[in-house]
Scaffold this motif. Structure first.
Motif, short mmCIF file in Angstrom:
data_model
loop_
_atom_site.label_atom_id
_atom_site.label_comp_id
_atom_site.label_asym_id
_atom_site.label_seq_id
_atom_site.Cartn_x
_atom_site.Cartn_y
_atom_site.Cartn_z
N LEU A 44 5.20 1.39 45.98
CA LEU A 44 5.86 1.72 44.75
C LEU A 44 5.50 3.14 44.36
O LEU A 44 4.41 3.40 44.90
N GLN A 48 5.36 3.18 38.66
CA GLN A 48 5.77 1.63 38.88
C GLN A 48 4.65 0.61 38.98
O GLN A 48 4.52 -0.45 38.57
N TRP A 49 3.95 1.20 40.20
CA TRP A 49 2.74 0.10 40.47
C TRP A 49 1.74 -0.06 39.26
O TRP A 49 1.57 -1.33 39.06
#
Length: 136
Positions: A44, A48-49
């Motif tokens: 990702l 987002q991660w």
């Protein structure tokens, strides 16, 4: 309380086998905790991660770091420890993959909170974590 939930942090590049063994053995031990495999299943973008992992760690009672020999290169592990500490989630480590008290620790993990892979010691550490941080 139901079994405490633990987020398992590990060096994906070097200790995935140990993570799988740890999770499998935990199901057969008398250690009262639940592990959810909440690692990201795909690559990702960093933001987002980070958002995803912060949310998953926040749903847990503790973060257990599987400390292998190459922790200095595991930047994601150091971030996961920081996320846990920022959310008042207690952290401890377990030496795996031939690592020991002379091995490098990831940033944020204390040597006196890192133990050998012994289910009796792990159970004691879990009990201790349930009296710390957000679990008080």
């Amino acid at each position: 309380m139901a079994d405490p939930r633990a987020f398992i942090s590990f060096d994906f590049d070097h200790n995935e086998t140990e993570k799988n063994l740890f999770v499998g053995q935990s199901k057969n031990s008398k250690t009262p905790f639940s592990i959810e495999d909440w690692s990201s299943k795909s690559s990702l973008p960093q933001t987002q991660w980070e958002k995803l992992i912060k949310e998953k760690i926040n749903k847990c009672n503790m973060l257990i770091v599987l400390v292998g020999k190459y922790m200095a290169s595991a930047t994601g592990v150091a971030k996961e420890i920081k996320f846990a500490k920022d959310q008042n989630i207690p952290v401890f480590g377990v030496y795996v993959g031939g690592a020991d008290s002379s091995s490098n620790l990831p940033d944020g993990l204390q040597r006196n909170r890192t133990i050998s892979w012994d289910w009796g010691k792990i159970a004691a550490a879990i009990d201790q974590m349930m009296d710390e941080g957000k679990n008080k």
